[in-house]
Scaffold this motif. Structure first.
Motif, PDB file in Angstrom:
ATOM      1  N   SER A  19       0.834  -1.206   0.000  1.00 52.49           N
ATOM      2  CA  SER A  19       0.000   0.000   0.000  1.00 52.49           C
ATOM      3  C   SER A  19       0.863   1.248   0.000  1.00 52.49           C
ATOM      4  CB  SER A  19      -0.921   0.022   1.230  1.00 52.49           C
ATOM      5  OG  SER A  19      -0.162   0.256   2.399  1.00 52.49           O
ATOM      6  N   ARG A  20       0.233   2.350  -0.330  1.00 57.12           N
ATOM      7  CA  ARG A  20       0.817   3.684  -0.180  1.00 57.12           C
ATOM      8  C   ARG A  20      -0.217   4.496   0.566  1.00 57.12           C
ATOM      9  NH1 ARG A  20       4.808   6.284  -4.241  1.00 57.12           N
ATOM     10  NH2 ARG A  20       5.628   6.794  -2.209  1.00 57.12           N
ATOM     11  N   LYS A  21       0.238   5.331   1.479  1.00 54.67           N
ATOM     12  CA  LYS A  21      -0.692   6.149   2.248  1.00 54.67           C
ATOM     13  C   LYS A  21      -0.024   7.464   2.586  1.00 54.67           C
ATOM     14  CE  LYS A  21      -3.636   6.116   6.307  1.00 54.67           C
ATOM     15  NZ  LYS A  21      -4.067   5.404   7.503  1.00 54.67           N
ATOM     16  N   ALA A  22      -0.809   8.528   2.521  1.00 55.07           N
ATOM     17  CA  ALA A  22      -0.291   9.843   2.880  1.00 55.07           C
ATOM     18  C   ALA A  22      -0.198   9.988   4.393  1.00 55.07           C
ATOM     19  CB  ALA A  22      -1.197  10.935   2.312  1.00 55.07           C
ATOM     20  N   SER A  23       0.890  10.597   4.829  1.00 55.74           N
ATOM     21  CA  SER A  23       1.051  10.911   6.250  1.00 55.74           C
ATOM     22  C   SER A  23       1.555  12.343   6.375  1.00 55.74           C
ATOM     23  CB  SER A  23       2.022   9.941   6.929  1.00 55.74           C
ATOM     24  OG  SER A  23       3.317  10.071   6.393  1.00 55.74           O
ATOM     25  N   ALA A  24       1.355  12.901   7.539  1.00 58.57           N
ATOM     26  CA  ALA A  24       1.840  14.243   7.849  1.00 58.57           C
ATOM     27  C   ALA A  24       2.800  14.131   9.024  1.00 58.57           C
ATOM     28  CB  ALA A  24       0.678  15.155   8.224  1.00 58.57           C
ATOM     29  N   SER A  25       3.898  14.866   8.936  1.00 59.48           N
ATOM     30  CA  SER A  25       4.795  14.978  10.079  1.00 59.48           C
ATOM     31  C   SER A  25       5.018  16.463  10.322  1.00 59.48           C
ATOM     32  CB  SER A  25       6.121  14.253   9.836  1.00 59.48           C
ATOM     33  OG  SER A  25       6.798  14.736   8.711  1.00 59.48           O
ATOM     34  N   VAL A  26       5.428  16.790  11.548  1.00 62.22           N
ATOM     35  CA  VAL A  26       5.652  18.203  11.865  1.00 62.22           C
ATOM     36  C   VAL A  26       7.031  18.400  12.473  1.00 62.22           C
ATOM     37  CG1 VAL A  26       3.257  18.944  12.021  1.00 62.22           C
ATOM     38  CG2 VAL A  26       4.333  17.964  14.021  1.00 62.22           C
ATOM     39  N   PHE A  27       7.690  19.418  11.968  1.00 60.94           N
ATOM     40  CA  PHE A  27       9.009  19.857  12.411  1.00 60.94           C
ATOM     41  C   PHE A  27       8.756  21.069  13.296  1.00 60.94           C
ATOM     42  CE2 PHE A  27      12.749  22.518  11.881  1.00 60.94           C
ATOM     43  CZ  PHE A  27      13.793  21.620  12.001  1.00 60.94           C
ATOM     44  N   VAL A  28       8.877  20.874  14.619  1.00 60.91           N
ATOM     45  CA  VAL A  28       8.524  21.908  15.581  1.00 60.91           C
ATOM     46  C   VAL A  28       9.749  22.264  16.417  1.00 60.91           C
ATOM     47  CG1 VAL A  28       6.953  22.562  17.450  1.00 60.91           C
ATOM     48  CG2 VAL A  28       6.223  20.861  15.764  1.00 60.91           C
ATOM     49  N   MET A  29      10.123  23.534  16.386  1.00 63.82           N
ATOM     50  CA  MET A  29      11.206  24.008  17.242  1.00 63.82           C
ATOM     51  C   MET A  29      10.630  25.033  18.212  1.00 63.82           C
ATOM     52  SD  MET A  29      14.499  24.086  14.748  1.00 63.82           S
ATOM     53  CE  MET A  29      15.657  23.875  16.100  1.00 63.82           C
ATOM     54  N   ASN A  30      11.131  25.012  19.445  1.00 63.46           N
ATOM     55  CA  ASN A  30      10.653  25.976  20.436  1.00 63.46           C
ATOM     56  C   ASN A  30      11.495  27.252  20.394  1.00 63.46           C
ATOM     57  OD1 ASN A  30      13.014  25.431  21.922  1.00 63.46           O
ATOM     58  ND2 ASN A  30      11.940  24.264  23.505  1.00 63.46           N
ATOM     59  N   GLY A  31      11.178  28.182  21.241  1.00 65.64           N
ATOM     60  CA  GLY A  31      11.879  29.456  21.278  1.00 65.64           C
ATOM     61  C   GLY A  31      13.341  29.349  21.670  1.00 65.64           C
ATOM     62  N   ASP A  32      13.732  28.214  22.264  1.00 65.14           N
ATOM     63  CA  ASP A  32      15.130  27.979  22.642  1.00 65.14           C
ATOM     64  C   ASP A  32      15.910  27.260  21.552  1.00 65.14           C
ATOM     65  OD1 ASP A  32      14.690  29.121  25.177  1.00 65.14           O
ATOM     66  OD2 ASP A  32      14.094  27.193  26.029  1.00 65.14           O
ATOM     67  N   GLY A  33      15.264  27.035  20.389  1.00 65.79           N
ATOM     68  CA  GLY A  33      15.946  26.361  19.284  1.00 65.79           C
ATOM     69  C   GLY A  33      16.027  24.859  19.424  1.00 65.79           C
ATOM     70  N   LYS A  34      15.183  24.277  20.289  1.00 65.86           N
ATOM     71  CA  LYS A  34      15.162  22.824  20.464  1.00 65.86           C
ATOM     72  C   LYS A  34      14.049  22.213  19.625  1.00 65.86           C
ATOM     73  CE  LYS A  34      17.115  22.901  25.095  1.00 65.86           C
ATOM     74  NZ  LYS A  34      16.888  22.526  26.504  1.00 65.86           N
ATOM     75  N   LEU A  35      14.297  20.993  19.150  1.00 63.19           N
ATOM     76  CA  LEU A  35      13.374  20.262  18.289  1.00 63.19           C
ATOM     77  C   LEU A  35      12.520  19.315  19.117  1.00 63.19           C
ATOM     78  CD1 LEU A  35      12.590  19.511  15.304  1.00 63.19           C
ATOM     79  CD2 LEU A  35      14.342  17.731  15.479  1.00 63.19           C
ATOM     80  N   LEU A  36      11.231  19.244  18.792  1.00 62.13           N
ATOM     81  CA  LEU A  36      10.300  18.342  19.460  1.00 62.13           C
ATOM     82  C   LEU A  36      10.469  16.923  18.912  1.00 62.13           C
ATOM     83  CD1 LEU A  36       7.918  17.958  21.416  1.00 62.13           C
ATOM     84  CD2 LEU A  36       6.403  18.581  19.518  1.00 62.13           C
ATOM     85  N   LEU A  37      10.793  15.969  19.806  1.00 58.88           N
ATOM     86  CA  LEU A  37      10.927  14.562  19.441  1.00 58.88           C
ATOM     87  C   LEU A  37      10.092  13.704  20.373  1.00 58.88           C
ATOM     88  CD1 LEU A  37      14.756  13.896  18.844  1.00 58.88           C
ATOM     89  CD2 LEU A  37      12.985  14.315  17.133  1.00 58.88           C
ATOM     90  N   LEU A  38       9.696  12.554  19.870  1.00 60.78           N
ATOM     91  CA  LEU A  38       9.006  11.567  20.689  1.00 60.78           C
ATOM     92  C   LEU A  38       9.591  10.200  20.399  1.00 60.78           C
ATOM     93  CD1 LEU A  38       6.437   9.777  19.065  1.00 60.78           C
ATOM     94  CD2 LEU A  38       5.975  12.161  18.583  1.00 60.78           C
TER      95      LEU A  38
END
Length: 162
Positions: A19-38
């Motif tokens: 299969s192929r399926k569309a997904s969305a990801s988000v690149f989020v940085m805070n005011g301190d220049g850090k990246l949101l990871l999980l």
């Protein structure tokens, strides 16, 4: 038994996509220049918030929803990191030791800014969530397809399209 996920990257022995399926990801940085990871519960790898686009929602809506569900952070979409659709990345979803699906993803990675919320994992999707200094990314176990999105977001302002 819970559903597991195995990501393959440039692996000639990877299973063929079903299969192929569309997904969305988000690149989020805070005011301190850090990246949101999980840290995902289904494969124990670190990632940016990512998930499938549901029927009746836009890619942007999916990115906002996935970020809130997986991390507790509310965001606003501000731009596009890129569209990532390489056949080098294949994902096998396994339930009760049987392969349910082998997906070749089409991911739209969006830039976003923080509006609010409280950083917290979602037990079904994320073991941990944190803000990470970009200089520390090499110490995190991140699947190469996800790392491509992150690296492009960190180093380029123009969208990547493949």
């Amino acid at each position: 038994m819970k559903r597991r996920r195995i990501d393959y990257w440039r692996d000639p022995h990877a299973p063929h996509p079903t299969s192929r399926k569309a997904s969305a990801s988000v690149f989020v940085m805070n005011g301190d220049g850090k990246l949101l990871l999980l840290r995902r519960t289904d494969n124990d790898l670190w990632t940016i918030p990512t998930g499938g686009v549901k029927k009746g929602e836009t890619v942007a809506d999916a990115g906002v929803r996935e970020c809130r569900e997986e991390t507790g952070i509310e965001i606003a979409i501000t731009g596009l990191v890129g569209v990532f659709s390489t056949p080098d990345h294949v994902i096998a979803y396994i339930h009760d030791d049987e392969v349910d699906e082998v997906r070749q993803p089409i991911n739209v990675c969006l830039r976003a800014q923080v509006l609010g919320g409280t950083l917290q994992p979602a037990p079904k999707e994320s073991r941990e969530v944190r803000w990470v200094e970009p200089s520390e990314l090499d110490s995190y176990d991140i699947q190469p397809a996800i790392r491509r999105r992150i690296d492009h977001g960190l180093t380029h302002t123009e969208p990547y399209i493949e």
